[in-house]
Scaffold this motif. Structure first.
Motif, PDB file in Angstrom:
ATOM      1  N   SER A  79     -49.166 -26.311   1.016  1.00  0.00           N
ATOM      2  CA  SER A  79     -49.866 -25.032   1.055  1.00  0.00           C
ATOM      3  C   SER A  79     -49.875 -24.533   2.496  1.00  0.00           C
ATOM      4  CB  SER A  79     -51.300 -25.160   0.542  1.00  0.00           C
ATOM      5  OG  SER A  79     -51.309 -25.540  -0.822  1.00  0.00           O
ATOM      6  N   CYS A 107     -39.248 -24.337  -8.689  1.00  0.00           N
ATOM      7  CA  CYS A 107     -40.379 -24.135  -7.798  1.00  0.00           C
ATOM      8  C   CYS A 107     -41.448 -23.275  -8.459  1.00  0.00           C
ATOM      9  CB  CYS A 107     -39.909 -23.474  -6.496  1.00  0.00           C
ATOM     10  SG  CYS A 107     -41.229 -23.251  -5.274  1.00  0.00           S
ATOM     11  N   ILE A 130     -45.243 -21.361  -7.638  1.00  0.00           N
ATOM     12  CA  ILE A 130     -46.007 -20.824  -6.514  1.00  0.00           C
ATOM     13  C   ILE A 130     -47.392 -20.407  -7.005  1.00  0.00           C
ATOM     14  CG2 ILE A 130     -46.144 -18.961  -4.795  1.00  0.00           C
ATOM     15  CD1 ILE A 130     -43.021 -18.826  -4.988  1.00  0.00           C
ATOM     16  N   PHE A 180     -47.138 -24.111  -2.970  1.00  0.00           N
ATOM     17  CA  PHE A 180     -45.877 -24.190  -3.706  1.00  0.00           C
ATOM     18  C   PHE A 180     -45.512 -25.642  -3.995  1.00  0.00           C
ATOM     19  CE2 PHE A 180     -44.857 -23.970   0.798  1.00  0.00           C
ATOM     20  CZ  PHE A 180     -43.882 -24.931   0.984  1.00  0.00           C
ATOM     21  N   ILE A 221     -51.127 -20.073   0.347  1.00  0.00           N
ATOM     22  CA  ILE A 221     -49.852 -20.040  -0.361  1.00  0.00           C
ATOM     23  C   ILE A 221     -49.471 -21.458  -0.733  1.00  0.00           C
ATOM     24  CG2 ILE A 221     -47.398 -19.464  -0.152  1.00  0.00           C
ATOM     25  CD1 ILE A 221     -48.469 -17.526   2.207  1.00  0.00           C
ATOM     26  N   ASN A 277     -43.739 -15.272  -9.982  1.00  0.00           N
ATOM     27  CA  ASN A 277     -43.149 -15.871  -8.774  1.00  0.00           C
ATOM     28  C   ASN A 277     -42.631 -17.299  -8.954  1.00  0.00           C
ATOM     29  OD1 ASN A 277     -45.624 -17.188  -8.888  1.00  0.00           O
ATOM     30  ND2 ASN A 277     -46.539 -15.986  -7.242  1.00  0.00           N
ATOM     31  N   SER A 330     -47.161 -11.900  -2.943  1.00  0.00           N
ATOM     32  CA  SER A 330     -46.433 -12.721  -3.917  1.00  0.00           C
ATOM     33  C   SER A 330     -44.928 -12.478  -3.813  1.00  0.00           C
ATOM     34  CB  SER A 330     -46.935 -12.392  -5.331  1.00  0.00           C
ATOM     35  OG  SER A 330     -46.335 -13.235  -6.283  1.00  0.00           O
ATOM     36  N   VAL A 385     -43.529 -14.155  -0.592  1.00  0.00           N
ATOM     37  CA  VAL A 385     -43.401 -15.620  -0.684  1.00  0.00           C
ATOM     38  C   VAL A 385     -42.220 -15.999  -1.577  1.00  0.00           C
ATOM     39  CG1 VAL A 385     -44.542 -17.735  -1.449  1.00  0.00           C
ATOM     40  CG2 VAL A 385     -45.852 -15.976  -0.231  1.00  0.00           C
TER      41      VAL A 385
END
Length: 243
Positions: free
Chosen positions: A58, A110, A112, A130, A128, A100, A75, A78
């Motif tokens: 994060s 991935c 998010i 991920f 953020i 996202n 969003s 990122v």
């Protein structure tokens, strides 16, 4: 940039939220863990990752003077940053599944989760989070999941991958903060999974319907041309793309 590396934690997002509740962390404070015991995804879903094989992290990003109504651009920023980072590692057929998720072809690599810190109706910053599948090989009961290593046959250095993601986050947040919102939206829509292709959706009433993704609105709603020839707009909890 301030990087905190942990062996195990319940959630890197929760760690930063606890810090932010006391005082705002420094810009680009990063928390990375080898294992998350309660990793979080969209709408309360859990994120499962094999210990030591993936990148779970994060980042706290301070975003002063940014409109709360424009928060979906965070969003987009990122998703584009992580997609660009993955392209540097030759991951093929990269797409962004609204809002996202990052896919390679139709395989998710991935997830998010962005949690914005808002005080007195002012956006203070964004957490953020991920989860990027890097070297994991097996995904039990997750037929749509894959990893960088499965896709390319390469064993990756997670620190190198993290460094590239952080580099691209800085580049794309500079674009965001310079006010190039239209450019970000155009790039995001150009990578949007299933855009302009007939697709099947599941509505909030659990009814299936056919439609074609046209794009997104500035607030992040999905714009779908439905089979009854009407353009409809959907928030995150109102529709699910089946694939």
């Amino acid at each position: 940039m301030y990087i905190i590396k942990l062996n195990a934690i319940d959630s890197t997002n929760s760690y930063l939220k606890d810090l932010a509740a006391v005082s705002l962390p420094k810009d680009y404070t990063v928390v990375a863990a080898d294992l998350q015991t309660k990793g979080k995804g969209q709408m309360g879903a859990e994120w499962h990752a094999e210990a030591g094989k993936n990148l779970t992290a994060s980042v706290f990003k301070r975003i002063p003077n940014f409109k709360v109504t424009d928060q979906f651009y965070i969003s987009m920023t990122v998703a584009l940053a992580i997609s660009t980072a993955l392209s540097h590692f030759k991951i093929p057929q990269l797409r962004i599944k609204w809002p996202n998720d990052i896919l390679s072809a139709n395989r998710k690599i991935c997830g998010i989760l962005i949690e914005n810190v808002i005080k007195n109706n002012q956006l203070q910053g964004s957490i953020i989070g991920f989860g990027l599948n890097v070297n994991q090989k097996l995904f039990e009961n997750l037929p749509q999941a894959s990893s960088m290593s499965v896709l390319t046959g390469i064993l990756y250095d997670k620190d190198e991958v993290l460094a590239e993601v952080l580099k691209q986050l800085q580049i794309y947040f500079e674009i965001l903060e310079s006010g190039q919102l239209e450019d970000l939206k155009y790039k995001y829509e150009s990578l949007l999974f299933r855009k302009d292709k007939p697709s099947t959706f599941l509505g909030a009433d659990d009814q299936r319907f056919a439609g074609i993704i046209q794009g997104i609105t500035e607030t992040g709603q999905l714009q779908v041309w439905t089979e009854d020839d009407i353009i409809k707009y959907f928030d995150l909890k109102e529709v699910k793309l089946l694939y």
